[in-house]
Design a protein around this motif. Structure first.
Motif, PDB file in Angstrom:
ATOM      1  N   SER A  67       0.827  -1.219   0.000  1.00 23.66           N
ATOM      2  CA  SER A  67       0.000   0.000   0.000  1.00 23.66           C
ATOM      3  C   SER A  67       0.855   1.259   0.000  1.00 23.66           C
ATOM      4  O   SER A  67       0.551   2.239   0.687  1.00 23.66           O
ATOM      5  CB  SER A  67      -0.940  -0.007   1.221  1.00 23.66           C
ATOM      6  OG  SER A  67      -1.761  -1.146   1.221  1.00 23.66           O
ATOM      7  N   GLY A  68       1.941   1.233  -0.763  1.00 24.82           N
ATOM      8  CA  GLY A  68       2.781   2.416  -0.888  1.00 24.82           C
ATOM      9  C   GLY A  68       3.792   2.593   0.224  1.00 24.82           C
ATOM     10  O   GLY A  68       4.669   3.461   0.135  1.00 24.82           O
ATOM     11  N   ARG A  69       3.696   1.791   1.275  1.00 28.32           N
ATOM     12  CA  ARG A  69       4.648   1.875   2.392  1.00 28.32           C
ATOM     13  C   ARG A  69       5.789   0.895   2.156  1.00 28.32           C
ATOM     14  O   ARG A  69       5.565  -0.234   1.728  1.00 28.32           O
ATOM     15  CB  ARG A  69       3.975   1.584   3.732  1.00 28.32           C
ATOM     16  CG  ARG A  69       2.851   2.551   4.089  1.00 28.32           C
ATOM     17  CD  ARG A  69       2.383   2.321   5.529  1.00 28.32           C
ATOM     18  NE  ARG A  69       1.991   0.931   5.735  1.00 28.32           N
ATOM     19  CZ  ARG A  69       0.766   0.468   5.505  1.00 28.32           C
ATOM     20  NH1 ARG A  69      -0.170   1.282   5.031  1.00 28.32           N
ATOM     21  NH2 ARG A  69       0.464  -0.789   5.741  1.00 28.32           N
ATOM     22  N   GLU A  70       7.016   1.334   2.454  1.00 28.95           N
ATOM     23  CA  GLU A  70       8.187   0.498   2.203  1.00 28.95           C
ATOM     24  C   GLU A  70       8.993   0.318   3.481  1.00 28.95           C
ATOM     25  O   GLU A  70       9.289   1.290   4.185  1.00 28.95           O
ATOM     26  CB  GLU A  70       9.060   1.133   1.118  1.00 28.95           C
ATOM     27  CG  GLU A  70      10.232   0.257   0.698  1.00 28.95           C
ATOM     28  CD  GLU A  70      10.927   0.787  -0.536  1.00 28.95           C
ATOM     29  OE1 GLU A  70      12.080   1.249  -0.401  1.00 28.95           O
ATOM     30  OE2 GLU A  70      10.326   0.746  -1.634  1.00 28.95           O
ATOM     31  N   SER A  71       9.340  -0.930   3.768  1.00 26.93           N
ATOM     32  CA  SER A  71      10.200  -1.269   4.910  1.00 26.93           C
ATOM     33  C   SER A  71      11.437  -1.977   4.381  1.00 26.93           C
ATOM     34  O   SER A  71      11.369  -2.709   3.390  1.00 26.93           O
ATOM     35  CB  SER A  71       9.462  -2.186   5.899  1.00 26.93           C
ATOM     36  OG  SER A  71       8.246  -1.597   6.331  1.00 26.93           O
ATOM     37  N   VAL A  72      12.574  -1.753   5.046  1.00 23.05           N
ATOM     38  CA  VAL A  72      13.838  -2.340   4.605  1.00 23.05           C
ATOM     39  C   VAL A  72      14.375  -3.264   5.695  1.00 23.05           C
ATOM     40  O   VAL A  72      14.422  -2.886   6.877  1.00 23.05           O
ATOM     41  CB  VAL A  72      14.872  -1.256   4.266  1.00 23.05           C
ATOM     42  CG1 VAL A  72      16.184  -1.892   3.825  1.00 23.05           C
ATOM     43  CG2 VAL A  72      14.335  -0.326   3.170  1.00 23.05           C
ATOM     44  N   TYR A  73      14.788  -4.461   5.290  1.00 18.13           N
ATOM     45  CA  TYR A  73      15.346  -5.446   6.210  1.00 18.13           C
ATOM     46  C   TYR A  73      16.756  -5.815   5.742  1.00 18.13           C
ATOM     47  O   TYR A  73      17.016  -5.892   4.541  1.00 18.13           O
ATOM     48  CB  TYR A  73      14.479  -6.709   6.250  1.00 18.13           C
ATOM     49  CG  TYR A  73      13.071  -6.470   6.745  1.00 18.13           C
ATOM     50  CD1 TYR A  73      12.753  -6.616   8.092  1.00 18.13           C
ATOM     51  CD2 TYR A  73      12.059  -6.090   5.857  1.00 18.13           C
ATOM     52  CE1 TYR A  73      11.446  -6.401   8.543  1.00 18.13           C
ATOM     53  CE2 TYR A  73      10.772  -5.866   6.292  1.00 18.13           C
ATOM     54  CZ  TYR A  73      10.469  -6.023   7.642  1.00 18.13           C
ATOM     55  OH  TYR A  73       9.197  -5.799   8.077  1.00 18.13           O
ATOM     56  N   ASP A  74      17.643  -6.071   6.688  1.00 21.78           N
ATOM     57  CA  ASP A  74      19.005  -6.521   6.382  1.00 21.78           C
ATOM     58  C   ASP A  74      19.091  -8.028   6.589  1.00 21.78           C
ATOM     59  O   ASP A  74      19.085  -8.517   7.723  1.00 21.78           O
ATOM     60  CB  ASP A  74      20.027  -5.819   7.281  1.00 21.78           C
ATOM     61  CG  ASP A  74      20.192  -4.351   6.933  1.00 21.78           C
ATOM     62  OD1 ASP A  74      20.257  -4.045   5.732  1.00 21.78           O
ATOM     63  OD2 ASP A  74      20.241  -3.511   7.849  1.00 21.78           O
ATOM     64  N   VAL A  75      19.166  -8.757   5.467  1.00 15.92           N
ATOM     65  CA  VAL A  75      19.296 -10.210   5.546  1.00 15.92           C
ATOM     66  C   VAL A  75      20.712 -10.588   5.968  1.00 15.92           C
ATOM     67  O   VAL A  75      20.928 -11.541   6.713  1.00 15.92           O
ATOM     68  CB  VAL A  75      18.939 -10.848   4.192  1.00 15.92           C
ATOM     69  CG1 VAL A  75      19.187 -12.351   4.198  1.00 15.92           C
ATOM     70  CG2 VAL A  75      17.489 -10.558   3.855  1.00 15.92           C
ATOM     71  N   PHE A  76      21.699  -9.841   5.485  1.00 14.89           N
ATOM     72  CA  PHE A  76      23.070  -9.961   5.991  1.00 14.89           C
ATOM     73  C   PHE A  76      23.691  -8.569   5.960  1.00 14.89           C
ATOM     74  O   PHE A  76      23.203  -7.659   5.286  1.00 14.89           O
ATOM     75  CB  PHE A  76      23.904 -10.975   5.196  1.00 14.89           C
ATOM     76  CG  PHE A  76      23.944 -10.759   3.709  1.00 14.89           C
ATOM     77  CD1 PHE A  76      24.792  -9.805   3.135  1.00 14.89           C
ATOM     78  CD2 PHE A  76      23.154 -11.520   2.853  1.00 14.89           C
ATOM     79  CE1 PHE A  76      24.841  -9.620   1.761  1.00 14.89           C
ATOM     80  CE2 PHE A  76      23.201 -11.338   1.472  1.00 14.89           C
ATOM     81  CZ  PHE A  76      24.047 -10.379   0.932  1.00 14.89           C
ATOM     82  N   ASP A  77      24.758  -8.395   6.727  1.00 20.81           N
ATOM     83  CA  ASP A  77      25.416  -7.093   6.843  1.00 20.81           C
ATOM     84  C   ASP A  77      26.519  -6.977   5.805  1.00 20.81           C
ATOM     85  O   ASP A  77      27.320  -7.890   5.630  1.00 20.81           O
ATOM     86  CB  ASP A  77      25.999  -6.915   8.246  1.00 20.81           C
ATOM     87  CG  ASP A  77      24.927  -6.976   9.333  1.00 20.81           C
ATOM     88  OD1 ASP A  77      23.845  -6.401   9.105  1.00 20.81           O
ATOM     89  OD2 ASP A  77      25.158  -7.621  10.380  1.00 20.81           O
ATOM     90  N   PHE A  78      26.557  -5.838   5.142  1.00 16.81           N
ATOM     91  CA  PHE A  78      27.585  -5.564   4.138  1.00 16.81           C
ATOM     92  C   PHE A  78      28.391  -4.362   4.635  1.00 16.81           C
ATOM     93  O   PHE A  78      27.866  -3.264   4.769  1.00 16.81           O
ATOM     94  CB  PHE A  78      26.951  -5.246   2.788  1.00 16.81           C
ATOM     95  CG  PHE A  78      27.906  -5.297   1.628  1.00 16.81           C
ATOM     96  CD1 PHE A  78      27.738  -6.206   0.610  1.00 16.81           C
ATOM     97  CD2 PHE A  78      28.996  -4.444   1.549  1.00 16.81           C
ATOM     98  CE1 PHE A  78      28.615  -6.271  -0.473  1.00 16.81           C
ATOM     99  CE2 PHE A  78      29.882  -4.492   0.488  1.00 16.81           C
ATOM    100  CZ  PHE A  78      29.692  -5.413  -0.523  1.00 16.81           C
TER     101      PHE A  78
END
Length: 552
Positions: A430-441
């Motif tokens: 619905s236009g909202r975006e969340s960001v997740y870190d699957v691994f750290d770079f």
């Protein structure tokens, strides 16, 4: 042929190896004429097999087909299915060819024409430009062997840093399911299979069709081998049935499966199917192309006609290449990756060097938006939008789209996408975006690139050991995001590749990473979306059949 883009040479000191490779297979000829290839690796490269054999036989020569693959039964099945007749067949199941031949690019990419003499010498070989009777005459007339040569290539092992597997959690148990009712071998599964709790769908890259199994207690029952139906095959063909049949006899038409997905009881297949059209008003010229499309098929119940959605993009008149070999369907759209038409695709530096919007080796390039995802409407196949942007790591290294292999998945109206290498996953609803870190770079560890190597593929080599993890499969639910991560993907040694399963709790943000078991006869790995959780599974060859291992 010898000096084309893809080149092959014989390594010095391998004459006896080459004699054994060829003449230990009962071949009687003093000179062989052959195609060497990996079955199904490049279907268009196989188009010349039938004509090559025909023209050789007309000139009193015999045709040898060399198939490279770990399973001779799979190679044999594929050759029979495609109607590839040869006077002699050789199955290389141990990669013996790689000890004899050297390549200037990717080993055995496409198919190679070879002429070899009984004394163990490669007379000539390579990727042909044009296959015609005159070419065969020139091949027969050639008698002087091409000089020995070993191309210098940086070992892919230098790009690999093995992870500390002791840091990963282990699975507590596994459940075993059998695959029943199918006598067709799983030939080559490079794309992730999909299991939604009822249907197990396995896309086969060699057969270009999808194995569909239905779960019944602790087994899977084979239901169909899903492909392109006959009525769909003719959708984009303007020529007569007899002309089409002639193209088919000569192996010139390809129905290429790019990937598959399943949503509830609907199987979605991404295909590239033949498009044969007249290219002038007088209908005197014919063009053969391939049309990308999504085919939807309802599984279970009464058979019904497939729904066809052609994707409306013209590869000859676009700014972007659309990667429909991985996709997801949600909210009336099909989502797939895209890539700007510039380096590292095959373009001359002069084509983009002075254009700051297309030159990834210039700082200004990264001030513009460079999307890597695209939505197409299912209703009409038209482009709806492009989105996403190249990562900060791409800017730091000036590598553009080189380390960008998008993956997308959907759950209802929610879509999750990633560039593959940065470790970040964006979830949109619905236009909202969340960001997740699957691994750290850790971008601070990245070195500076060598400007002397700008506009070459070698430029990216210095960064491969840093971009050494890739998200290769992903599923999402309301409460968790789960991924399969490949460690060491740049190596050609499958024994050094490590796969892990990452589960992220979307409510708390907690992250757990599990080591996936290494199995000798592993076919593929995927993710099962069950009612309560997402779990990984592996399909394994067991004796003369296959089993599914569900890990918990």
């Amino acid at each position: 042929m010898e000096n084309n883009y893809l080149q092959i040479r014989q390594k010095a000191g391998t004459d006896s190896l080459l004699r054994e490779f060829i003449w230990d297979n009962g071949i009687e000829e003093d000179t062989i004429y052959a195609f060497m290839y990996r079955p199904g690796n490049c279907p268009r490269c196989e188009a010349g097999f039938k004509l090559f054999r025909k023209w050789l036989n007309e000139r009193g020569r015999k045709f040898t087909l060399i198939s490279v693959g770990r399973d001779a039964n799979v190679s044999g099945y594929y050759n029979r299915m495609k109607g590839y007749l040869a006077d002699y067949y050789i199955n290389d199941t141990t990669e013996a060819y790689s000890r004899i031949f050297s390549f200037n690019n990717i080993p055995l990419d496409g198919s190679n024409v070879l002429k070899i003499s009984r004394d163990g010498r490669l007379i000539t070989g390579g990727d042909f430009t044009e296959l015609c009777p005159e070419f065969v005459d020139q091949l027969i007339a050639r008698t002087e062997p091409v000089p020995y040569k070993t191309y210098e290539q940086l070992s892919s092992e230098e790009y690999v840093e093995n992870p500390d597997t002791s840091a990963f959690e282990r699975f507590r148990e596994e459940k075993t399911f059998t695959l029943d009712g199918c006598d067709i071998p799983l030939c080559k599964v490079d794309r992730a299979p999909v299991w939604n709790g009822r249907w197990l769908c396995i896309p086969d890259d060699i057969l270009n069709e999808v194995f569909v199994f239905e779960e019944e207690q602790k087994r899977f029952v084979f239901r169909q081998l899903a492909g392109v139906q006959e009525d769909v095959k003719n959708t984009f063909i303007e020529v007569s049935d007899s002309m089409k049949a002639n193209y088919e006899r000569n192996g010139m038409l390809f129905y290429l499966l790019c990937n598959a997905g399943v949503d509830r009881d609907t199987l979605y297949m991404s295909y590239s199917i033949p498009k044969i059209i007249f290219t002038d008003s007088l209908k005197s010229r014919i063009g053969i192309f391939n049309q990308p499309c999504i085919i939807a098929r309802v599984l279970g119940g009464e058979p019904s006609a497939d729904r066809l959605c052609p994707l409306d993009f013209n590869i000859f008149n676009e700014e972007y290449f659309y990667k429909h070999f991985q996709f997801a369907v949600a909210g009336g759209h099909v989502t797939l990756g895209c890539q700007q038409l510039t380096w590292p695709m095959e373009y001359e530096a002069e084509d983009y060097r002075d254009d700051e919007r297309r030159n990834p080796f210039r700082d200004e390039y990264y001030d513009y938006g460079h999307p890597y995802m695209a939505d197409f409407r299912l209703a009409d196949g038209k482009l709806a939008r492009r989105y996403g942007n190249l990562s900060e790591e791409a800017r730091r290294t000036k590598t553009g789209y080189y380390f960008n292999l998008p993956f997308v998945t959907a759950n209802g109206d929610e879509t999750a996408y990633t560039d593959g290498f940065s470790g970040k996953v964006c979830v949109v609803e619905s236009g909202r975006e969340s960001v997740y870190d699957v691994f750290d770079f850790n971008a601070s560890t990245l070195p500076s690139g060598d400007s002397a190597l700008f506009y070459t593929y070698e430029y990216a080599d210095a960064f491969k050991k840093y971009f050494n993890r890739q998200i290769v499969d992903m599923q999402i639910s309301g409460k968790e995001l789960c991924c399969i991560v490949l460690h060491g993907g740049w190596t050609s040694d499958v024994r050094r590749k490590v796969y892990t399963f990452v589960r992220i709790d979307r409510r708390t943000g907690s992250r757990h990473e599990y080591l996936l078991p290494a199995r000798k006869n592993l076919i593929c790995t995927g993710l099962r979306r069950g009612k309560s959780s997402i779990t990984p599974f592996q399909i394994v060859r067991h004796n003369n059949t296959y089993v599914v291992k569900l890990l918990e």
